[in-house]
Design a protein around this motif. Structure first.
Motif: not given
Length: 102
Positions: A3-8, A34-41
């Motif tokens: 689900s985070s792929a389009p955003c990434v 590593a990131c799993h959609g987490n912008f901080r990572q």
């Protein structure tokens, strides 16, 4: 596709010039491992990669100088080619308990 792929695929290449010309499967690999959609990572990984490429000149706390001196348009030093090995090294610095072998 996660689900985070389009955003990434839309946000990360715009976030930092490190990701602008990287093939689409690479940010997906990094996000999945590593990131799993987490912008901080993403920010941590981007900073560490930028540092490895020699792109930062970090000043001490409270410094009024910008950490990235401005360069006139068209005169920036080109980045070295993207390296998955370098990304693996950065990821292992963030979490040495994980093996990033993909």
């Amino acid at each position: 596709m996660r689900s985070s792929a389009p955003c990434v695929l839309t946000v990360i290449p715009e976030y930092h010039l490190l990701w602008a010309d990287v093939p689409a499967d690479e940010p997906l690999w990094i996000d999945d491992g590593a990131c799993h959609g987490n912008f901080r990572q993403w920010a941590k990984i981007s900073y560490l990669l930028w540092d490895e490429y020699g792109g930062t000149q970090v000043k001490g706390p409270g410094s009024a100088d910008s950490p990235h001196p401005p360069t006139p348009h068209g005169t920036a030093t080109p980045l070295p080619p993207y390296s998955r090995d370098l990304v693996r090294a950065v990821l292992s610095r963030l979490d040495p308990t994980q093996r990033h072998t993909g």
